[in-house]
Scaffold this motif. Sequence first.
Motif, mmCIF file in Angstrom:
data_model
loop_
_atom_site.group_PDB
_atom_site.id
_atom_site.type_symbol
_atom_site.label_atom_id
_atom_site.label_comp_id
_atom_site.label_asym_id
_atom_site.label_seq_id
_atom_site.Cartn_x
_atom_site.Cartn_y
_atom_site.Cartn_z
ATOM 1 N N ILE A 140 19.760 38.299 64.554
ATOM 2 C CA ILE A 140 20.914 38.089 65.440
ATOM 3 C C ILE A 140 20.911 39.111 66.578
ATOM 4 N N LEU A 141 20.599 40.370 66.242
ATOM 5 C CA LEU A 141 20.555 41.396 67.293
ATOM 6 C C LEU A 141 19.487 41.076 68.335
ATOM 7 N N ARG A 142 18.364 40.520 67.883
ATOM 8 C CA ARG A 142 17.269 40.210 68.810
ATOM 9 C C ARG A 142 17.535 38.923 69.587
ATOM 10 N N LYS A 143 17.934 37.867 68.890
ATOM 11 C CA LYS A 143 18.012 36.548 69.515
ATOM 12 C C LYS A 143 19.359 36.253 70.171
ATOM 13 N N LYS A 144 20.436 36.737 69.591
ATOM 14 C CA LYS A 144 21.745 36.430 70.162
ATOM 15 C C LYS A 144 22.270 37.548 71.057
ATOM 16 N N GLU A 145 21.965 38.804 70.679
ATOM 17 C CA GLU A 145 22.451 39.927 71.474
ATOM 18 C C GLU A 145 21.364 40.487 72.393
ATOM 19 N N ASP A 146 20.161 39.948 72.276
ATOM 20 C CA ASP A 146 19.045 40.253 73.178
ATOM 21 C C ASP A 146 18.685 41.737 73.220
ATOM 22 N N LEU A 147 18.757 42.409 72.068
ATOM 23 C CA LEU A 147 18.322 43.801 71.996
ATOM 24 C C LEU A 147 16.813 43.835 71.815
ATOM 25 N N SER A 148 16.170 44.875 72.315
ATOM 26 C CA SER A 148 14.728 45.041 72.121
ATOM 27 C C SER A 148 14.479 45.502 70.686
ATOM 28 N N THR A 149 13.224 45.399 70.255
ATOM 29 C CA THR A 149 12.895 45.847 68.892
ATOM 30 C C THR A 149 13.171 47.338 68.745
ATOM 31 N N ARG A 150 12.926 48.109 69.798
ATOM 32 C CA ARG A 150 13.201 49.545 69.735
ATOM 33 C C ARG A 150 14.704 49.808 69.607
ATOM 34 N N GLU A 151 15.517 49.083 70.365
ATOM 35 C CA GLU A 151 16.975 49.257 70.275
ATOM 36 C C GLU A 151 17.489 48.892 68.890
ATOM 37 N N ILE A 152 16.934 47.828 68.323
ATOM 38 C CA ILE A 152 17.338 47.419 66.976
ATOM 39 C C ILE A 152 16.943 48.489 65.966
#
Length: 192
Positions: free
Chosen positions: A138-150
Amino acid sequence: MTSEVEELIALKNGSHKAFEAIYNRYAGKLYNFIMTISHGDKYMSEEVIQSAFVRLWETKERIDPEKSILFYLSTISRNLLFNRYQRQTIEFLYQKLMINEQKPYHRQTENEIDRKWLESFVDELIDQLPPARKKIFILRKKEDLSTREIAEAMNISVSTVETQLSLAMKFMKAEFAKNYDKLFLAVFFLLI
């Protein structure tokens, strides 16, 4: 290092020198291999090769020194490339879904039903993921965070984030394949 077997044993034991020697020997060959199967996508090839060597370092303890390291690296690289393509396909479908969701409400009833069904289907799949994987997805696909941010937000490694995203995408792909006929029709009618 006098032989590749000794080099691989040294790598298993954490030798940076052995890793560097293997990288220098095989990075170019792997790059050419990935360039061929990615139809000349330089950026993708570079990304895949870097990820493959990161994966090699992370899994060095499981290396069998008696087996071909080039075959092992080729398999990792090919799988990483295919996973990226699968992820791009699902992202494309998901983005189309989000774009269609933002359009004004003037669609035919059938198209609205198809859109809602597709959105519901994707949400149901997301709900089936294990909790941590679901949160990462969800953080990657819906909130568009990078893998580093996640990774920073969840206090985990980038490779853990990438692994969890890869597993989520693999699950999604399998479920999409099971429901290909229904999904194809829903997406087809949403795009026309």
